[in-house]
Design an enzyme around this catalytic site. Sequence first.
Site, PDB file in Angstrom:
ATOM      1  N   TYR A 133      27.803 -34.831 -23.957  1.00  0.00           N
ATOM      2  CA  TYR A 133      28.620 -35.537 -23.698  1.00  0.00           C
ATOM      3  C   TYR A 133      28.644 -35.980 -21.848  1.00  0.00           C
ATOM      4  O   TYR A 133      28.871 -35.147 -21.122  1.00  0.00           O
ATOM      5  CB  TYR A 133      30.178 -35.913 -24.084  1.00  0.00           C
ATOM      6  CG  TYR A 133      31.055 -36.895 -23.550  1.00  0.00           C
ATOM      7  CD1 TYR A 133      31.492 -37.984 -25.014  1.00  0.00           C
ATOM      8  CD2 TYR A 133      31.228 -36.920 -22.458  1.00  0.00           C
ATOM      9  CE1 TYR A 133      32.093 -39.274 -24.315  1.00  0.00           C
ATOM     10  CE2 TYR A 133      32.175 -38.634 -21.756  1.00  0.00           C
ATOM     11  CZ  TYR A 133      32.717 -39.166 -22.700  1.00  0.00           C
ATOM     12  OH  TYR A 133      32.792 -40.474 -22.238  1.00  0.00           O
ATOM     13  N   GLN A 194      36.293 -42.242 -28.843  1.00  0.00           N
ATOM     14  CA  GLN A 194      35.233 -42.300 -30.239  1.00  0.00           C
ATOM     15  C   GLN A 194      34.800 -42.046 -29.800  1.00  0.00           C
ATOM     16  O   GLN A 194      33.588 -41.956 -31.058  1.00  0.00           O
ATOM     17  CB  GLN A 194      35.355 -44.398 -29.591  1.00  0.00           C
ATOM     18  CG  GLN A 194      34.641 -44.757 -28.557  1.00  0.00           C
ATOM     19  CD  GLN A 194      35.569 -45.040 -27.182  1.00  0.00           C
ATOM     20  OE1 GLN A 194      36.545 -44.267 -27.055  1.00  0.00           O
ATOM     21  NE2 GLN A 194      36.040 -45.676 -26.513  1.00  0.00           N
ATOM     22  N   ASN A 217      36.604 -36.597 -19.463  1.00  0.00           N
ATOM     23  CA  ASN A 217      38.191 -36.929 -18.773  1.00  0.00           C
ATOM     24  C   ASN A 217      39.167 -36.192 -19.981  1.00  0.00           C
ATOM     25  O   ASN A 217      39.017 -35.838 -20.692  1.00  0.00           O
ATOM     26  CB  ASN A 217      39.029 -38.575 -18.754  1.00  0.00           C
ATOM     27  CG  ASN A 217      37.820 -39.561 -19.589  1.00  0.00           C
ATOM     28  OD1 ASN A 217      38.030 -38.612 -21.207  1.00  0.00           O
ATOM     29  ND2 ASN A 217      38.269 -40.560 -19.943  1.00  0.00           N
ATOM     30  N   SER A 240      37.997 -27.616 -11.120  1.00  0.00           N
ATOM     31  CA  SER A 240      36.490 -26.610 -10.439  1.00  0.00           C
ATOM     32  C   SER A 240      37.635 -25.869  -9.500  1.00  0.00           C
ATOM     33  O   SER A 240      38.270 -26.025  -9.018  1.00  0.00           O
ATOM     34  CB  SER A 240      35.349 -27.603 -10.075  1.00  0.00           C
ATOM     35  OG  SER A 240      34.926 -26.595  -9.761  1.00  0.00           O
ATOM     36  N   GLN A 262      34.545 -27.950  -3.386  1.00  0.00           N
ATOM     37  CA  GLN A 262      34.943 -27.843  -5.054  1.00  0.00           C
ATOM     38  C   GLN A 262      36.358 -28.970  -4.844  1.00  0.00           C
ATOM     39  O   GLN A 262      36.337 -29.341  -5.739  1.00  0.00           O
ATOM     40  CB  GLN A 262      35.851 -26.764  -5.103  1.00  0.00           C
ATOM     41  CG  GLN A 262      34.119 -25.124  -6.042  1.00  0.00           C
ATOM     42  CD  GLN A 262      33.514 -26.261  -6.508  1.00  0.00           C
ATOM     43  OE1 GLN A 262      33.456 -26.528  -8.055  1.00  0.00           O
ATOM     44  NE2 GLN A 262      32.367 -25.902  -6.262  1.00  0.00           N
ATOM     45  N   HIS A 265      36.142 -32.111  -6.036  1.00  0.00           N
ATOM     46  CA  HIS A 265      35.641 -33.037  -6.940  1.00  0.00           C
ATOM     47  C   HIS A 265      37.325 -33.770  -7.339  1.00  0.00           C
ATOM     48  O   HIS A 265      37.439 -34.660  -7.881  1.00  0.00           O
ATOM     49  CB  HIS A 265      35.778 -31.361  -8.147  1.00  0.00           C
ATOM     50  CG  HIS A 265      34.563 -30.924  -7.972  1.00  0.00           C
ATOM     51  ND1 HIS A 265      33.181 -31.998  -8.955  1.00  0.00           N
ATOM     52  CD2 HIS A 265      33.911 -29.890  -7.416  1.00  0.00           C
ATOM     53  CE1 HIS A 265      32.560 -30.853  -8.741  1.00  0.00           C
ATOM     54  NE2 HIS A 265      32.430 -29.804  -8.208  1.00  0.00           N
ATOM     55  N   GLU A 330      35.288 -19.792 -11.577  1.00  0.00           N
ATOM     56  CA  GLU A 330      35.050 -20.385 -12.165  1.00  0.00           C
ATOM     57  C   GLU A 330      33.911 -19.542 -11.094  1.00  0.00           C
ATOM     58  O   GLU A 330      32.324 -19.565 -11.321  1.00  0.00           O
ATOM     59  CB  GLU A 330      35.221 -21.588 -11.746  1.00  0.00           C
ATOM     60  CG  GLU A 330      34.072 -21.961 -12.961  1.00  0.00           C
ATOM     61  CD  GLU A 330      34.077 -24.217 -11.797  1.00  0.00           C
ATOM     62  OE1 GLU A 330      33.121 -24.195 -12.796  1.00  0.00           O
ATOM     63  OE2 GLU A 330      35.018 -24.404 -11.793  1.00  0.00           O
ATOM     64  N   HIS A 331      33.720 -19.923  -9.904  1.00  0.00           N
ATOM     65  CA  HIS A 331      33.260 -19.555  -8.641  1.00  0.00           C
ATOM     66  C   HIS A 331      33.447 -19.064  -7.880  1.00  0.00           C
ATOM     67  O   HIS A 331      34.400 -19.230  -6.724  1.00  0.00           O
ATOM     68  CB  HIS A 331      31.876 -20.932  -8.432  1.00  0.00           C
ATOM     69  CG  HIS A 331      31.706 -22.055  -8.825  1.00  0.00           C
ATOM     70  ND1 HIS A 331      33.326 -23.697  -9.086  1.00  0.00           N
ATOM     71  CD2 HIS A 331      30.469 -23.131  -9.708  1.00  0.00           C
ATOM     72  CE1 HIS A 331      32.525 -24.098  -9.915  1.00  0.00           C
ATOM     73  NE2 HIS A 331      31.373 -23.400  -9.881  1.00  0.00           N
ATOM     74  N   ASP A 364      25.853 -25.349  -8.408  1.00  0.00           N
ATOM     75  CA  ASP A 364      25.777 -26.678  -8.918  1.00  0.00           C
ATOM     76  C   ASP A 364      24.598 -27.688  -9.638  1.00  0.00           C
ATOM     77  O   ASP A 364      24.597 -28.578 -10.640  1.00  0.00           O
ATOM     78  CB  ASP A 364      26.455 -27.668  -8.226  1.00  0.00           C
ATOM     79  CG  ASP A 364      28.001 -27.184  -8.343  1.00  0.00           C
ATOM     80  OD1 ASP A 364      28.661 -26.683  -9.581  1.00  0.00           O
ATOM     81  OD2 ASP A 364      28.444 -28.181  -7.417  1.00  0.00           O
ATOM     82  N   GLU A 418      41.249  -0.893 -52.131  1.00  0.00           N
ATOM     83  CA  GLU A 418      41.776  -2.040 -51.954  1.00  0.00           C
ATOM     84  C   GLU A 418      42.248  -3.176 -53.613  1.00  0.00           C
ATOM     85  O   GLU A 418      42.720  -3.900 -53.276  1.00  0.00           O
ATOM     86  CB  GLU A 418      40.102  -3.025 -51.320  1.00  0.00           C
ATOM     87  CG  GLU A 418      41.035  -2.734 -49.668  1.00  0.00           C
ATOM     88  CD  GLU A 418      40.081  -3.807 -48.700  1.00  0.00           C
ATOM     89  OE1 GLU A 418      39.197  -4.343 -49.720  1.00  0.00           O
ATOM     90  OE2 GLU A 418      39.484  -2.705 -47.877  1.00  0.00           O
ATOM     91  N   HIS A 423      35.048  -6.529 -57.073  1.00  0.00           N
ATOM     92  CA  HIS A 423      33.596  -6.029 -56.304  1.00  0.00           C
ATOM     93  C   HIS A 423      33.343  -4.508 -56.749  1.00  0.00           C
ATOM     94  O   HIS A 423      32.497  -4.356 -56.399  1.00  0.00           O
ATOM     95  CB  HIS A 423      35.169  -5.639 -55.384  1.00  0.00           C
ATOM     96  CG  HIS A 423      34.563  -6.713 -54.154  1.00  0.00           C
ATOM     97  ND1 HIS A 423      35.455  -7.916 -54.359  1.00  0.00           N
ATOM     98  CD2 HIS A 423      34.299  -7.506 -52.730  1.00  0.00           C
ATOM     99  CE1 HIS A 423      35.343  -8.913 -53.829  1.00  0.00           C
ATOM    100  NE2 HIS A 423      35.382  -8.595 -52.915  1.00  0.00           N
TER     101      HIS A 423
END
Length: 434
Positions: A133, A194, A217, A240, A262, A265, A330-331, A364, A418, A423
């Site tokens: 995506y 979708q 999103n 971010s 950052q 963003h 994250e960074h 990045d 068991e 088995h």
Amino acid sequence: MVTLTRLDSAQPDFQARLARLLQFDDAADAAIEQTVAAILHDVKKRGDAAVLEYTERFDRLPAASLASLEINAAQLQAALEHLPADTRQALEAAAERVRRYHEKQTLASWTYTEDDGTVLGQKITPLDRVGLYVPGGKAAYPSSVLMNAIPAKVAGVGELIMVVPTPGGDQNQLVLAAAAIAGVDRVFTIGGAQAVAALAYGTATVPQVDKIVGPGNAYVAAAKRRVFGTVGIDMIAGPSEILVIADGNTPPEWVAMDLFSQAEHDEMAQSILLSPDAAYLDAVAAAIDKLIDEMPRSEVIRTSLTNRGALIKTRDLDDAVAISNTIAPEHLELSVTDPDALLPGLRHAGAIFMGKHTCEALGDYCAGPNHVLPTSRTARFSSPLGVYDFQKRSSLINVSQAGAQTLGQIAATLAYGEGLQAHARSAEYRLVHK
């Protein structure tokens, strides 16, 4: 003037204030969840027809068939060939660096043989088909195409299907060019929940994939969360984040701009600076005020820094490392004279940028390591996207007759314990009775 939160780790209420700063409610809005659930169900039931209706409704893109929304290889190549020379060169250079780095990550099958001839091992197999995506419209990120597609191709994924919304039919040529460079196999101009549904369930035109990767999103994130289990997903990414540890030897303007990188963003992004030098924190704050009005996205940056940013005075650099491990960013930028000295103490970070010349923006786009990173403190238990996310492991077990005598006795004893008699007897059938 930007009003940032100022904290001091020596204060008795520091931990409580830090916890409030890091708090982020990632619970999806009930209305979004309801809408996404309905879209997923509809696409699963009606396939192409449902995807076409949602694409016309949300992207203002009517089409006679879903096949007409596919961009062929010739169109992708044309997008690449029509790029300005410097842009194409930059995109190809970034792709080569990303590819070279990820080639180091490839896993290999292995086996070993025990003394009795039993062979054990692991078989590495790439995924058959992956869906990618890619955001469209105003948020068009060719770098995300490279970071998601190239590791998949290095892993040996059989087919890579990209979906990208094109509101009003507006195609981003840089994104399409990146798809050509990265070796994407098929591209459909669909987006939203979708598109996630089409990839997860398959339609008459869009083939079902085994895993879906890539940012989107809130609707895309909610859809990925819901289809997990039917297909694999990479992660559910939050806003971010950047955390900078500075010893005061980096020009304040550099660090201010790193924090901006950052914050621009979105308003929920988080930028935090840790330093034991109070005067340096003041200098960075002054640099922020000096530079912010130059930024085209100044209002987004201002809101992000005001609501979620912070300048934190630490006792020393070791204290900064401890706080960083709590934040699990994250960074993480180590803007210090000797970054290697801090590295052993750092346990939780998506990517670590070492030294004052290593700004996060290089990661990045073109340094080589992946920019798809764990957010919202998930670096405590997860890792950057990589080749290993597109490969799976199968155990290999080839027991010799001699090995069956030893293993059969062990297995039967445990199985009887068991209460699983079948088995136990299955293992006992392989025993040689003298």
